[in-house]
Scaffold this active site. Structure first.
Site, PDB file in Angstrom:
ATOM      1  N   TYR A   1       0.992  -1.281  -0.022  1.00 49.32           N
ATOM      2  CA  TYR A   1       0.004   0.099  -0.017  1.00 49.32           C
ATOM      3  C   TYR A   1       0.863   1.083   0.110  1.00 49.32           C
ATOM      4  O   TYR A   1       1.615   1.383   0.873  1.00 49.32           O
ATOM      5  CB  TYR A   1      -0.855  -0.006   1.249  1.00 49.32           C
ATOM      6  CG  TYR A   1      -2.065   0.917   1.269  1.00 49.32           C
ATOM      7  CD1 TYR A   1      -3.236   0.513   0.515  1.00 49.32           C
ATOM      8  CD2 TYR A   1      -1.878   2.248   1.424  1.00 49.32           C
ATOM      9  CE1 TYR A   1      -4.291   1.127   0.498  1.00 49.32           C
ATOM     10  CE2 TYR A   1      -3.047   3.391   1.339  1.00 49.32           C
ATOM     11  CZ  TYR A   1      -4.248   2.722   0.909  1.00 49.32           C
ATOM     12  OH  TYR A   1      -5.097   3.559   0.811  1.00 49.32           O
TER      13      TYR A   1
ATOM     14  N   TYR B   1      -5.511   4.554  -8.055  1.00 51.37           N
ATOM     15  CA  TYR B   1      -5.856   4.392  -6.429  1.00 51.37           C
ATOM     16  C   TYR B   1      -7.058   3.920  -6.298  1.00 51.37           C
ATOM     17  O   TYR B   1      -8.183   4.369  -6.199  1.00 51.37           O
ATOM     18  CB  TYR B   1      -5.779   5.782  -6.101  1.00 51.37           C
ATOM     19  CG  TYR B   1      -5.376   5.875  -4.651  1.00 51.37           C
ATOM     20  CD1 TYR B   1      -4.361   6.227  -3.908  1.00 51.37           C
ATOM     21  CD2 TYR B   1      -6.360   5.678  -3.590  1.00 51.37           C
ATOM     22  CE1 TYR B   1      -3.686   6.142  -2.834  1.00 51.37           C
ATOM     23  CE2 TYR B   1      -6.034   5.500  -2.284  1.00 51.37           C
ATOM     24  CZ  TYR B   1      -4.970   5.997  -1.898  1.00 51.37           C
ATOM     25  OH  TYR B   1      -4.548   5.963  -0.507  1.00 51.37           O
TER      26      TYR B   1
END
Lengths: 142, 368
Positions: free
Chosen positions: B263, B313
């Site tokens: 992440y 994203y």
């Protein structure tokens, strides 16, 4: 007993997503008192208002703190969406480690950006925010 | 997965619907095969609109760790006999929302620190970036090496924001400061897109069209534990318990992992996570990136589709999807030579003040 000042502060705190449990802290700032939440059994200090990780809620009290701290980490904000802060950029948001233990998020003031150094000693300086709250800021210790 | 990017012109629910349709087509399944539905983030009218009839539907929210959590939860629902085919679904249309003038900036506040002008994830991640620089001598150029490494991957990957658009370290250094030490090119931005991942038993998966990818291990950890210990800012999440459980379940060590999909809201994130997962020692992340350690020929190829920084994203699905693409051998020009196992992480805010994010780890494999 709830006073008018309490309600005004509560509104402001809720507006920024803060916690009503911290109201005694913000009210004390009006008298230029800097408090922490402390477990009276083990004397561990907390901020924001908490239950003690070891003793729960049995002996938590707001007590006066020294107002002394060291700089733990910081950022210099160059772009912001907050209308109230736009004319203040670049400004410093720091996390200070209070001498009593807990972290406190604050502005570091009266210090040129080139002088910022992690670990530097700081002391509290109360300053009136435009929202009406008295806010503890931190500046280099004498 | 749907198209990803800016201004796709589709509403969030449409992106989720298309993602589900694509996942069903990929697996060769009819709509009624989905008997569990996990909507990552918030849900109301999805099931009726999509014509799904699951046994259960649940919305989940643990910030950017939600996608990994949704897969772990799907495993639990299958093993407890509640479902056989759980859809883990995401779809957000940030561009459409922004075009309507809806900017939920309050959602990026962190309680009382907003009184001091602290808002947005860049500022909060800057705190542990600053600590890392202080403790280990990490520099802005090291962070730039992360941005360039990931962009180099995206340059070769059609459908990403960075496709065909290389950046240099000098361009990183010249990009404007946002929240010191982060410059523009240290930061991600929201994109539009939909994702649906179907989770089922290995036995059932082998009967479907698509090449199955196996969930070999999972783990969770929460940085609130480091808050109570007074060290939240020296850590990028509380990875230790997540790592321990995930690797124990998989029967592996980090040496068995071919790629990391971590992440990455900001450049500091994969750098610190590679250290915490034991790919390199604490403090070595900057030099590792500068030396190409996270590149395609490096010791641990990381965020191999460009990641959130340079691809798109999907709030935590980016790494899951990239792992699946690589493990299936579908990465085209960006296909890694060795792609049998992948480490994936999720990271998301869901507790007190800030820097107390949830973390979740997954180990995925092309073989069971």
């Amino acid at each position: 007993m709830t006073t008018e000042t309490d309600n005004k502060h509560l509104d402001t705190i809720l507006k920024v997503g803060g916690d009503p449990a911290d109201l005694p802290f913000w009210n004390a700032c009006e008298d230029e008192l800097f408090l922490i939440h402390q477990c009276q059994r083990c004397k561990r200090g907390y901020w924001p208002a908490s239950r003690c990780v070891d003793h729960g809620n049995e002996a938590m009290e707001w007590v006066a703190a020294s107002g002394k701290a060291t700089l733990h980490t910081y950022t210099i904000i160059h772009r912001t969406h907050l209308a109230s802060m736009k004319d203040k950029v670049p400004f410093v948001v720091g996390v200070v480690e209070l001498d009593e233990g807990p972290f406190f998020h604050t502005n570091i003031v009266d210090c040129s950006h080139s002088m910022l150094e992690l670990g530097m000693p700081l002391q509290v300086k109360m300053a009136r925010h435009e929202n009406g709250l008295m806010l503890p800021m931190f500046m280099p210790a004498n | 997965m749907t198209a990803q990017g800016l201004n796709l012109g589709l509403e969030a629910r449409e992106l989720r619907s298309q993602a589900v349709d694509l996942a069903l087509a990929d697996a060769g399944l009819e709509r009624d095969a989905i008997d569990g539905y996990i909507r990552c983030f918030v849900d109301r009218e999805d099931l009726r609109y999509m014509g799904l009839s699951p046994n259960f539907s649940v919305s989940m929210m643990t910030g950017g760790a939600t996608p990994v959590f949704s897969l772990l939860t799907a495993i639990g629902m299958i093993q407890s006999g509640q479902a056989e085919m759980v859809a883990c679904v995401y779809g957000e249309a940030h561009s459409a929302r922004a075009a309507r003038g809806v900017q939920p900036i309050g959602a990026y506040g962190y309680g009382y620190p907003m009184l001091y002008g602290l808002m947005g994830a860049a500022a909060t991640h800057a705190f542990h970036a600053r600590r890392h620089m202080h403790l280990y001598g990490t520099t802005s150029r090291h962070l730039g090496a992360v941005a360039v490494t990931q962009r180099d991957y995206a340059v070769k990957r059609p459908g990403t924001l960075g496709y065909g658009k290389p950046i240099t370290l000098d361009e990183h250094q010249a990009s404007p400061m946002i929240a010191d030490p982060f410059r523009r090119l240290d930061c991600t931005r929201d994109t539009d897109g939909g994702v649906a991942v179907l989770v089922t038993s290995a036995e059932r998966a082998r009967q479907l069209h698509a090449k199955p990818i196996y969930l070999l291990g999972g783990g969770t950890g929460h940085n609130i534990a480091n808050w109570h210990k007074g060290v939240p800012f020296d850590n990028h999440d509380n990875i230790e318990p997540a790592k321990r459980r995930a690797f124990a379940q998989a029967g592996m060590t980090i040496a068995d992992i071919d790629m990391a999909q971590l992440y990455d809201p900001f450049t500091i994130s994969p750098l610190m996570q590679l250290e915490a997962y034991g790919v390199i020692a604490a403090g070595q992340g900057g030099a590792f990136y500068a030396d190409g350690g996270a590149g395609p020929e490096g010791k641990m190829p990381t965020n191999t589709g460009g990641g959130q920084l340079s691809a798109y994203y999907t709030t935590g699905f980016t790494g899951i999807i990239e792992a699946i693409i690589q493990l299936r051998g579908d990465a085209g020009e960006g296909q890694l030579k060795k792609a049998g196992t992948a480490l994936v992480s999720g990271h998301g805010m869901n507790a007190g003040v800030q820097n107390t994010w949830a973390h979740a780890s997954l180990i995925l494999g092309s073989e069971q």
